[in-house]
Design a protein around this motif. Sequence first.
Motif, PDB file in Angstrom:
ATOM      1  N   THR A   4       0.827  -1.206   0.000  1.00 38.91           N
ATOM      2  CA  THR A   4       0.000   0.000   0.000  1.00 38.91           C
ATOM      3  C   THR A   4       0.862   1.257   0.000  1.00 38.91           C
ATOM      4  O   THR A   4       1.934   1.293   0.608  1.00 38.91           O
ATOM      5  CB  THR A   4      -0.933   0.024   1.231  1.00 38.91           C
ATOM      6  N   LYS A   5       0.392   2.278  -0.674  1.00 40.80           N
ATOM      7  CA  LYS A   5       1.099   3.557  -0.704  1.00 40.80           C
ATOM      8  C   LYS A   5       0.507   4.541   0.309  1.00 40.80           C
ATOM      9  O   LYS A   5       0.967   5.678   0.416  1.00 40.80           O
ATOM     10  CB  LYS A   5       1.024   4.151  -2.114  1.00 40.80           C
ATOM     11  N   ASP A   6      -0.503   4.078   1.052  1.00 41.58           N
ATOM     12  CA  ASP A   6      -1.169   4.963   2.008  1.00 41.58           C
ATOM     13  C   ASP A   6      -0.300   5.241   3.232  1.00 41.58           C
ATOM     14  O   ASP A   6      -0.464   6.249   3.906  1.00 41.58           O
ATOM     15  CB  ASP A   6      -2.493   4.357   2.458  1.00 41.58           C
TER      16      ASP A   6
END
Length: 255
Positions: free
Chosen positions: A224-226
């Motif tokens: 995830t890039k969150d």
Amino acid sequence: MGKGTSLIRLWVLGVLVILSVKSWACEPLPAELAAIIGNNRPLLLGEIHGSVQAPKWVEHIVCNQLKQRPTILAIELLAVQTDVNGNKDQLAQNMATSFQWQQLHTGKTSEAIFDLLQTLLPLRQRCLTLVMSDDHGSPKALRMANKLKPYLHHDSRLIVYGGNWHTKVTHDTSCSEGTTNMGAHLKEWGADPLSINLLPSGGSVYNHQEQGPKVYPVKERKLTKDGILISASEASGYHWHLNIGRVSPSLPRVR
């Protein structure tokens, strides 16, 4: 010289040491990572050996911890083969006769690890203690853990940096029923370690696997890039995974 003058000099010296640490150039950690590690539990940082990126993360974490408190960094290297008691030149000279650095190309003696040591050596004057915690005896995990025992309840923050197999806080018996893990021993002794796995999203590393020492690909992961922190399952043996992105190989320092 009067007692009052001596106390003033000690106070000034203490202030100068604190200021020198706080002025050391390093950017703040990402807020979510800083919040997770912002306590005095032993911090275990596990890697896949042989990348450029993992030692950089360790340097960044150590630098930020030093701004808050004295810090002990234990590194998975053999004490008799890596002399960190002198300066940078002495460390480089030591490698000329070190079997570990000359022959054991497992990723632990990479160019990036050498650069990490060279960067950290001057910080010994800024409240950093360096400990070499590897052991080739048997049982390896227990012997490595025993080397950390004197530092478990120390006033300084203990950070342990090594292979991610050793930093598991549960015993992983998937390969052998009698297998033990260093981090799990520390937990059994009441140290309550916090384990973070430095997890790459892909790329390659240089270490020693089935085909000998060479560059090996790393599993491609859609992370995830969150956020950079990913909660780890209890079965993994870690508390968190730290997304360090794609990695590139760091070759042996001596080759």
